[in-house]
Design an enzyme around this catalytic site. Sequence first.
Site, mmCIF file in Angstrom:
data_model
loop_
_atom_site.group_PDB
_atom_site.id
_atom_site.type_symbol
_atom_site.label_atom_id
_atom_site.label_comp_id
_atom_site.label_asym_id
_atom_site.label_seq_id
_atom_site.Cartn_x
_atom_site.Cartn_y
_atom_site.Cartn_z
ATOM 1 N N LYS A 38 0.833 -1.112 -0.021
ATOM 2 C CA LYS A 38 0.037 -0.056 0.048
ATOM 3 C C LYS A 38 0.657 1.274 0.076
ATOM 4 C CE LYS A 38 -4.056 -2.388 2.112
ATOM 5 N NZ LYS A 38 -5.127 -2.149 3.143
ATOM 6 N N TYR A 49 -12.310 -2.655 -4.169
ATOM 7 C CA TYR A 49 -12.961 -2.689 -2.505
ATOM 8 C C TYR A 49 -14.231 -2.896 -2.675
ATOM 9 C CZ TYR A 49 -8.202 -2.468 -0.397
ATOM 10 O OH TYR A 49 -6.881 -2.685 0.095
ATOM 11 N N PHE A 90 -15.840 2.373 6.838
ATOM 12 C CA PHE A 90 -14.350 2.842 6.649
ATOM 13 C C PHE A 90 -13.900 3.197 5.097
ATOM 14 C CE2 PHE A 90 -14.431 -1.764 7.381
ATOM 15 C CZ PHE A 90 -13.893 -2.369 6.112
ATOM 16 N N ARG A 110 -1.112 -14.544 4.325
ATOM 17 C CA ARG A 110 -1.885 -13.979 5.403
ATOM 18 C C ARG A 110 -0.855 -13.918 6.663
ATOM 19 N NH1 ARG A 110 -6.492 -11.750 3.926
ATOM 20 N NH2 ARG A 110 -7.542 -11.855 6.058
ATOM 21 N N THR A 131 -5.031 -7.429 10.608
ATOM 22 C CA THR A 131 -5.356 -6.285 9.717
ATOM 23 C C THR A 131 -4.924 -5.099 10.497
ATOM 24 O OG1 THR A 131 -7.360 -7.257 8.823
ATOM 25 C CG2 THR A 131 -7.315 -5.145 8.668
ATOM 26 N N ARG A 165 2.895 -6.448 8.958
ATOM 27 C CA ARG A 165 2.244 -5.245 9.689
ATOM 28 C C ARG A 165 2.716 -4.738 10.830
ATOM 29 N NH1 ARG A 165 -3.494 -7.685 7.440
ATOM 30 N NH2 ARG A 165 -3.758 -6.589 5.411
ATOM 31 N N ASN A 177 -2.007 0.125 6.699
ATOM 32 C CA ASN A 177 -1.559 -1.182 7.122
ATOM 33 C C ASN A 177 -0.525 -1.867 6.471
ATOM 34 O OD1 ASN A 177 -3.549 -1.927 5.504
ATOM 35 N ND2 ASN A 177 -4.568 -3.496 6.937
ATOM 36 N N HIS A 187 -2.122 -5.447 1.465
ATOM 37 C CA HIS A 187 -3.347 -6.311 1.488
ATOM 38 C C HIS A 187 -2.890 -7.780 0.742
ATOM 39 C CE1 HIS A 187 -7.260 -7.524 0.002
ATOM 40 N NE2 HIS A 187 -6.639 -7.746 -1.450
ATOM 41 N N GLU A 198 -9.178 -11.191 -7.700
ATOM 42 C CA GLU A 198 -8.217 -10.070 -7.611
ATOM 43 C C GLU A 198 -7.056 -10.265 -8.356
ATOM 44 O OE1 GLU A 198 -9.398 -9.197 -2.774
ATOM 45 O OE2 GLU A 198 -7.459 -9.683 -3.241
HETATM 46 P P1 CMP Z 1 -7.324 -4.858 3.341
HETATM 47 O O1 CMP Z 1 -7.060 -6.252 3.386
HETATM 48 O O2 CMP Z 1 -6.630 -3.975 2.394
HETATM 49 O O3 CMP Z 1 -8.989 -4.883 3.316
HETATM 50 C C1 CMP Z 1 -9.755 -3.784 3.395
HETATM 51 C C2 CMP Z 1 -9.214 -2.662 4.478
HETATM 52 O O4 CMP Z 1 -9.991 -1.674 5.093
HETATM 53 C C3 CMP Z 1 -8.112 -3.412 5.399
HETATM 54 O O5 CMP Z 1 -7.047 -4.040 4.816
HETATM 55 C C4 CMP Z 1 -7.931 -2.190 5.973
HETATM 56 O O6 CMP Z 1 -6.753 -1.462 5.894
HETATM 57 C C5 CMP Z 1 -9.159 -1.351 6.000
HETATM 58 N N1 CMP Z 1 -9.931 -1.044 7.247
HETATM 59 C C6 CMP Z 1 -10.163 -0.010 7.857
HETATM 60 N N2 CMP Z 1 -10.944 -0.220 9.119
HETATM 61 C C7 CMP Z 1 -11.238 -1.394 9.021
HETATM 62 C C8 CMP Z 1 -11.906 -2.286 9.833
HETATM 63 N N3 CMP Z 1 -12.650 -1.812 10.847
HETATM 64 N N4 CMP Z 1 -12.179 -3.494 9.531
HETATM 65 C C9 CMP Z 1 -11.623 -3.936 8.682
HETATM 66 N N5 CMP Z 1 -10.721 -3.526 7.491
HETATM 67 C C10 CMP Z 1 -10.600 -2.084 7.836
#
Ligand code: CMP
Length: 140
Positions: A10, A50, A58, A86, A92, A103, A113, A116, A127
């Site tokens: 990211k 997304y 969010f 993962r 996350t 992370r 973070n 992805h 994806e």
């Molecule tokens: P990602 O794996 O890219 O998928 C969705 C993204 O939303 C996640 O990583 C986070 O960076 C972001 N995000 C922000 N707030 C939340 C939340 N409460 N729960 C999950 N993802 C979140």
Amino acid sequence: AVERTLSIIKPDAVAKNVIGQIYARFEGAGLKIIASKQKQLSRAEAEAFYAVHKARPFFNDLVSFMISGPVQIQVLEGEGAILKNRDLMGATDPKKAEKGTIRADFADSIDANAVHGSDAPETAAQEVAFFFSGLEINGR
Ligand code: CMP
């Protein structure tokens, strides 16, 4: 089974100049980078990628963050690649991510973070196809 998964470094991690350090973790875990590109996503592209999160509170912050700078997008291939990636990424929310995960080491917040990774075989296929044509992916 040998799987393919979609990984995105990211804007926060690209800005920190740690693409190589993150790639070394993929390679160290036996994952091969079989396609890769750096790209500035448009708002429409980030929203489409997304789309599954469209109704979440969010969503707008997530999209704005993902277009705040270039991202590095790659296809990882290897035995159990989806779960392996993962595990490498960690939780996350970086505050909850285990020590030694990407992370925990490189991310600042749940939005910024660092990475992805696809969460299941169906989303991985979807994806990968969102960002790469068959011609751009090195075959087995
Ligand atoms: P990602 O794996 O890219 O998928 C969705 C993204 O939303 C996640 O990583 C986070 O960076 C972001 N995000 C922000 N707030 C939340 C939340 N409460 N729960 C999950 N993802 C979140």
